[in-house]
Every structure is written in structure tokens, then in C-alpha cells.
Enzyme design. Structure first.
Site, mmCIF file in Angstrom:
data_model
loop_
_atom_site.group_PDB
_atom_site.id
_atom_site.type_symbol
_atom_site.label_atom_id
_atom_site.label_comp_id
_atom_site.label_asym_id
_atom_site.label_seq_id
_atom_site.Cartn_x
_atom_site.Cartn_y
_atom_site.Cartn_z
ATOM 1 N N TRP A 102 130.052 -160.674 -27.289
ATOM 2 C CA TRP A 102 128.942 -160.046 -28.036
ATOM 3 C C TRP A 102 127.413 -160.806 -27.957
ATOM 4 O O TRP A 102 126.634 -160.077 -28.100
ATOM 5 C CB TRP A 102 129.452 -160.100 -29.493
ATOM 6 C CG TRP A 102 130.512 -158.929 -29.821
ATOM 7 C CD1 TRP A 102 131.650 -159.123 -29.885
ATOM 8 C CD2 TRP A 102 130.414 -157.627 -29.470
ATOM 9 N NE1 TRP A 102 132.571 -157.837 -30.046
ATOM 10 C CE2 TRP A 102 131.613 -156.820 -29.630
ATOM 11 C CE3 TRP A 102 129.468 -156.570 -29.245
ATOM 12 C CZ2 TRP A 102 131.952 -155.598 -29.476
ATOM 13 C CZ3 TRP A 102 129.448 -155.499 -29.193
ATOM 14 C CH2 TRP A 102 130.733 -154.854 -29.260
ATOM 15 N N ASP A 171 124.314 -163.369 -35.448
ATOM 16 C CA ASP A 171 124.954 -161.994 -35.541
ATOM 17 C C ASP A 171 126.215 -162.388 -36.255
ATOM 18 O O ASP A 171 127.167 -163.075 -35.769
ATOM 19 C CB ASP A 171 125.275 -161.598 -34.038
ATOM 20 C CG ASP A 171 126.209 -160.344 -34.221
ATOM 21 O OD1 ASP A 171 126.667 -159.827 -35.330
ATOM 22 O OD2 ASP A 171 126.744 -160.198 -33.018
ATOM 23 N N LYS A 195 133.270 -154.136 -40.581
ATOM 24 C CA LYS A 195 134.541 -155.196 -40.463
ATOM 25 C C LYS A 195 134.755 -155.618 -41.988
ATOM 26 O O LYS A 195 135.737 -155.327 -42.448
ATOM 27 C CB LYS A 195 134.426 -156.308 -39.635
ATOM 28 C CG LYS A 195 134.303 -156.047 -38.195
ATOM 29 C CD LYS A 195 132.867 -155.884 -37.585
ATOM 30 C CE LYS A 195 132.871 -155.914 -36.066
ATOM 31 N NZ LYS A 195 133.931 -155.131 -35.364
HETATM 32 N N1 PMP Z 1 128.518 -157.873 -32.720
HETATM 33 C C1 PMP Z 1 129.606 -158.344 -32.824
HETATM 34 C C2 PMP Z 1 130.139 -159.625 -33.265
HETATM 35 C C3 PMP Z 1 130.868 -157.089 -32.983
HETATM 36 O O1 PMP Z 1 132.062 -157.423 -33.254
HETATM 37 C C4 PMP Z 1 130.145 -155.848 -32.781
HETATM 38 C C5 PMP Z 1 131.295 -154.841 -32.761
HETATM 39 N N2 PMP Z 1 132.476 -155.043 -32.619
HETATM 40 C C6 PMP Z 1 128.878 -155.872 -32.375
HETATM 41 C C7 PMP Z 1 127.971 -156.885 -32.408
HETATM 42 C C8 PMP Z 1 128.344 -154.359 -32.179
HETATM 43 O O2 PMP Z 1 128.507 -153.561 -33.384
HETATM 44 P P1 PMP Z 1 128.314 -152.200 -33.441
HETATM 45 O O3 PMP Z 1 129.066 -151.346 -32.663
HETATM 46 O O4 PMP Z 1 128.084 -151.827 -34.975
HETATM 47 O O5 PMP Z 1 126.567 -151.841 -32.853
#
Ligand code: PMP
Length: 358
Positions: A102, A171, A195
Site C-alpha cells: 500500500w 494512510d 475496514k
Molecule cells: N491503503 C491501505 C492500507 C489499504 O488497505 C487499502 C485497501 N485495502 C487502500 C489503501 C486502498 O483503499 P481503496 O480501495 O479504498 O482505494
């Protein structure tokens, strides 16, 4: 109705009472004669939901008026782009800490916008971990420092955060409000809601207001934090129903209390890690001092055995335990709303499976 134990990484389990409340109000919201799905985003019913959501998150995060709370459609991935578009000026450098998949995605977007310094990189290390705070190579005068508080795929989590001179941006998608933390350490935090907060497709963004003034004039209004702050996240038609669910989840969290949520999360994770550490049959994939309380990742001795584990777990009502497709293995996501009884069911299953196959 039989609800399974839902270990999905996101979208993920929501508090049952939130779902029931939303169900009860779905067709005729508070005797208004229409669903909230059909209501004006400028009407009094939605207005109250919007205001309460923002007020409740402000309370939960214990943040002062120096910070704005924004609700922005597009999920955390949009924030990978909005952060540099708003905060990384021409000629400046942003420090990014790459701790996994991520963080790496956030880096990629920032590199399109401007200059990025990789302050540390543990993304490819196995066992997985986040970098040691002392190892960070930060840029003096950096526009900001970005980290990912919990790597959802690898299951590595920051247990404390670096103190940085430049504004710290995080994030927090997969561990927001799973534990108390000091918002004043951060210039900006963001979290995809799916989440710990609610449905997918929306992010909670908390930004120190002065940072929103940095944005260049040629950034479109819909991508400026300034717009969301000035219009109280009502510049465009917001995802009203998602915000309604986020509001109900915020009520649920306030009722339990963040300290209690944290204690419960630590207990749940410790119980599963105790089984993993027990006999060598299960192998945790993150180093001990930074293993996640939210996403518990482990492997068995072969992929065939992992497949068997997942199949039998699913039959026993334990769903969503498959590791992310990029890494395989097993991942138990035990977010705030995941019930302790589900953890007990998992550890009983793990012991039984080990007994039969160990
Ligand atoms: N950052 C993290 C730590 C994540 O776990 C996720 C999704 N699993 C995201 C960003 C991306 O999120 P989204 O799909 O809502 O764009």
C-alpha cells in the site's frame, strides 16, 4: 439468519447493530416517508446525519478546530493522489516510507506529481516489517513525510510513530480508530472506510487546516482539500448513505469507547498469535515487534495444506481467511467490529486442524 465469522480484509465485518438499524430505517427514514437513499443531501434529515458524523469523528479522534474533518468519495486510492496534488509544491521533495504494497502505491502516485525521496524501504523484506524509526533518511525541509500505519496485505503495523519536523501524513486505512493516538503528531491522516468505519468508496480525511492553503491554483476544485473544508464536504453530492453508515459506526464506537475497543483488539490479536507461536505448525509472516493487531498473517508448511485449511475453515463458518492474492497464505482480519467469539472459533479451529495435520 446465520451470520458467519467474516475475516475479510475490506469491505469487512460491520457491527450487527449498525446493519440492523440501517435495515430498520431503510425504507422510511425516521418517519420522513422516504429512504435516506432518496433524500436531498441539503434536506434536514441528511443534514443531521452529516453533522453528527463529522462531530462524532472529531470526538473520537480528539481533534481541535485546527483540524478539518472531510468525507471524500474515492476511497484511500484517491488520497494517494490528492495528498501530493495538495501538499507537494513545485521544487519540493516529499519523504515516503515504503513498508509494503500500500505504501508503494502511494509512492507511485506521488512520483507522478513531484519529487519523492524514499526515506526507508522494507517493502520486499520477509518476514515483513515496518522500518525502524532510527533508520529513516528524512529530507530537511521536506514538504511532508508519508507512512502507512498498517500494511493490510503483509500484516505489519507501526506501534509508535516517528516525530518529524515536516508534517507527518499517514494512510491509516486499515487501523484507524483501532487504538488511541495523538492526532497532533500528524499534518494529515486518511483512511478508506471499508475496514473500521463503514462502506467502501469513501475516505475519512483529517487535515490540519493551514496545510490546505498550500495547494496550487491549477488543481481542479474537486481535488482540493480547501474545497472540502470550505464546503463542509458538501461541494458535490456526497455518498450520503455511506456517510450515514459511517455515522452509525461512529455512534457504536463512542458507546464502547476507544480504550475498550483497543483493549479488545489487543486481546483478540494476542489470542491468535499465541496459537501461531505455539508449536511451529503455523508460521507468522511479520516480525514480532510490528505484527498487526488488525491483519494477522501466517503460513502453513505448503500451499496444499493452506488450501485445505481454507476449505475446512469455510465449511466451519470461518470466511474470508485467504491471504491477499499477491502473497498467498492465510490472513485473519479482525477489525474493531470483529467479535471476540469469532476469534475463539478460529483458534479452536486452528488447534483442531493442527491436531489432525501436524
Ligand atoms: N491503503 C491501505 C492500507 C489499504 O488497505 C487499502 C485497501 N485495502 C487502500 C489503501 C486502498 O483503499 P481503496 O480501495 O479504498 O482505494
Amino acid at each position: 439468519m446465520a451470520r458467519v465469522y467474516n475475516f475479510n480484509a475490506g469491505p469487512a465485518v460491520l457491527p450487527l447493530e449498525v446493519l440492523e438499524e440501517a435495515r430498520d430505517q431503510l425504507v422510511d427514514y425516521q418517519k420522513s416517508g422516504m429512504s435516506l437513499l432518496e433524500s436531498s443531501h441539503r434536506g434536514k434529515e441528511y443534514d443531521a446525519v452529516h453533522a453528527e458524523a463529522i462531530a462524532n469523528y472529531r470526538k473520537l479522534l480528539n481533534c481541535s478546530d485546527d483540524y478539518a474533518i472531510c468525507l471524500i468519495a474515492g476511497g484511500a486510492s484517491l488520497q494517494f493522489a490528492m495528498v501530493p496534488l495538495n501538499l507537494l509544491g513545485a521544487g519540493q521533495t516529499a519523504d515516503y516510507i515504503n513498508s509494503g504494497a500500500w505504501a508503494a502505491k502511494a509512492v507511485k502516485e506521488a512520483q507522478i506529481v513531484g519529487q519523492v525521496n524514499m526515506a526507508a524501504n522494507t517493502a520486499k523484506e520477509i518476514p515483513t516489517r515496518v522500518p525502524a524509526i532510527g533508520s529513516l533518511k528524512l529530507t530537511p525541509g521536506a514538504a511532508y513525510v508519508h507512512l502507512t500505519s498498517n500494511e493490510t496485505i503483509s500484516g505489519a503495523q507501526w506501534k509508535s510513530f516517528p516525530k518529524t519536523e515536516s508534517p507527518l501524513v499517514a494512510d491509516m486505512s486499515s487501523d484507524i480508530l483501532s487504538r488511541p493516538f495523538d492526532i497532533n503528531q500528524f499534518g494529515l491522516i486518511y483512511a478508506g472506510a471499508q475496514k473500521n468505519l463503514g462502506p467502501s468508496g469513501i475516505a475519512l480525511v483529517v487535515i490540519r487546516k493551514d496545510l490546505a492553503g498550500r495547494v496550487a491554483d491549477n488543481v481542479p476544485a474537486i481535488l482540493k482539500y480547501k474545497t472540502f473544508i470550505e464546503e463542509n464536504s458538501l461541494y458535490n453530492t456526497p455518498p450520503c448513505f455511506s456517510i450515514y453508515i459511517m455515522m452509525l459506526v461512529s455512534r457504536w464506537m463512542l458507546k464502547i469507547g476507544l480504550e475498550n475497543i483497543h483493549r479488545r483488539n489487543m486481546d483478540k490479536a494476542a489470542k491468535i498469535y499465541a496459537v501461531i507461536d505455539g508449536g511451529g505448525f503455523y508460521k507468522g509472516t511479520a516480525v514480532r515487534e510490528c505484527r498487526s493487531d488488525m491483519n494477522i498473517t501466517f503460513r502453513l508448511s505448503s500451499e496444499a495444506l493452506e488450501e485445505q485449511f481454507l476449505k475446512e475453515a469455510s465449511k466451519a463458518g470461518l470466511k474470508g481467511l485467504k491471504g491477499h492474492r499477491s502473497v498467498g497464505g492465510i490472513r485473519a482480519s479482525v477489525y474493531n467490529a470483529f467479535p471476540p467469539e469469532g476469534v475463539d472459533a478460529l483458534i479452536a479451529f486452528m488447534r483442531d486442524f493442527e491436531g489432525k495435520n501436524g
